[in-house]
Design an enzyme around this catalytic site. Structure first.
Site, short mmCIF file in Angstrom:
data_model
loop_
_atom_site.label_atom_id
_atom_site.label_comp_id
_atom_site.label_asym_id
_atom_site.label_seq_id
_atom_site.Cartn_x
_atom_site.Cartn_y
_atom_site.Cartn_z
N ASP A 8 -62.59 34.50 38.79
CA ASP A 8 -63.34 33.30 38.42
C ASP A 8 -64.81 33.60 38.65
OD1 ASP A 8 -63.77 33.10 41.18
OD2 ASP A 8 -62.81 31.14 41.38
N CYS A 65 -61.12 35.59 43.54
CA CYS A 65 -61.73 34.25 43.52
C CYS A 65 -62.47 34.08 44.84
CB CYS A 65 -60.69 33.15 43.26
SG CYS A 65 -59.50 32.86 44.58
N GLY A 66 -62.69 32.87 45.28
CA GLY A 66 -63.41 32.66 46.53
C GLY A 66 -62.65 33.16 47.74
N THR A 67 -61.36 32.81 47.83
CA THR A 67 -60.54 33.22 48.97
C THR A 67 -59.42 34.18 48.59
OG1 THR A 67 -58.99 31.39 48.69
CG2 THR A 67 -60.91 31.00 50.15
N ASN A 99 -42.74 44.10 49.56
CA ASN A 99 -42.58 43.02 48.58
C ASN A 99 -42.75 43.48 47.14
OD1 ASN A 99 -44.51 41.59 51.03
ND2 ASN A 99 -42.40 40.95 50.76
N HIS A 133 -35.51 45.91 51.47
CA HIS A 133 -36.59 45.17 50.79
C HIS A 133 -36.25 44.93 49.33
CE1 HIS A 133 -38.72 45.88 54.46
NE2 HIS A 133 -38.60 47.19 54.30
#
Length: 159
Positions: A8, A65-67, A99, A133
């Site tokens: 963004d 993005c920001g976080t 993951n 996993h």
């Protein structure tokens, strides 16, 4: 490796630094936007990059993005995407190893460019371990595909 990248407006200044870094390491990188600091909505880029990875056009995706949280939530709505928001290298490494994360997200307001490079390296250099996993990732995929619900349980030899 072919890598899709997007951000963004908050991540638009860090993104070219990461793109240049990836290119210098021999990766092919495609920028899906945004291309300015003018305010825009992170879900757009999370979904665009997520779709590009899920369709198999790119091996991995990176979102900023920001976080890193909002854009990871958006990317995770795309079927087949396992996006992780990471602010340090260990979590990025484990997101791949345990993951099989296929989209890495981080925040331009959380990490600087050098930390972002370390996170990217840890994530790209790690390999999925499989084993127990793989069973857990399969549970996620099967739930996403509507073929399993937690109450169904799993036999010991599920895989």
């Amino acid at each position: 490796m072919k890598i899709a990248i997007g951000s963004d407006h908050v991540g638009s200044e860090l993104k070219p630094i990461i793109m240049e870094y990836l290119t210098s390491k021999g990766h092919e990188v495609h920028d899906f936007g945004t291309y300015s600091t003018e305010s825009t909505d992170y879900p757009i880029y999370g979904v665009i990059v997520g779709e590009a990875v899920a369709q198999g056009d790119y091996e991995q995706g990176i979102l900023i993005c920001g976080t890193g949280i909002g854009i990871s939530l958006a990317a995770n709505k795309v079927k087949g995407i396992r996006a992780c928001a990471c602010s340090e290298p260990y979590s990025a490494q484990m997101a791949r190893r345990h993951n099989n994360a296929n989209v890495l997200c981080f925040g331009a307001r959380v990490v600087g460019s050098e930390m972002a490079k370390m996170i990217v390296d840890a994530w790209l250099e790690a390999e999925f371990e499989g084993g127990r996993h793989a069973r857990r990732v399969k549970e996620i995929v099967d739930y996403e595909n509507g073929t399993w619900r937690p109450e169904d349980g799993f036999p010991e030899n599920y895989l």
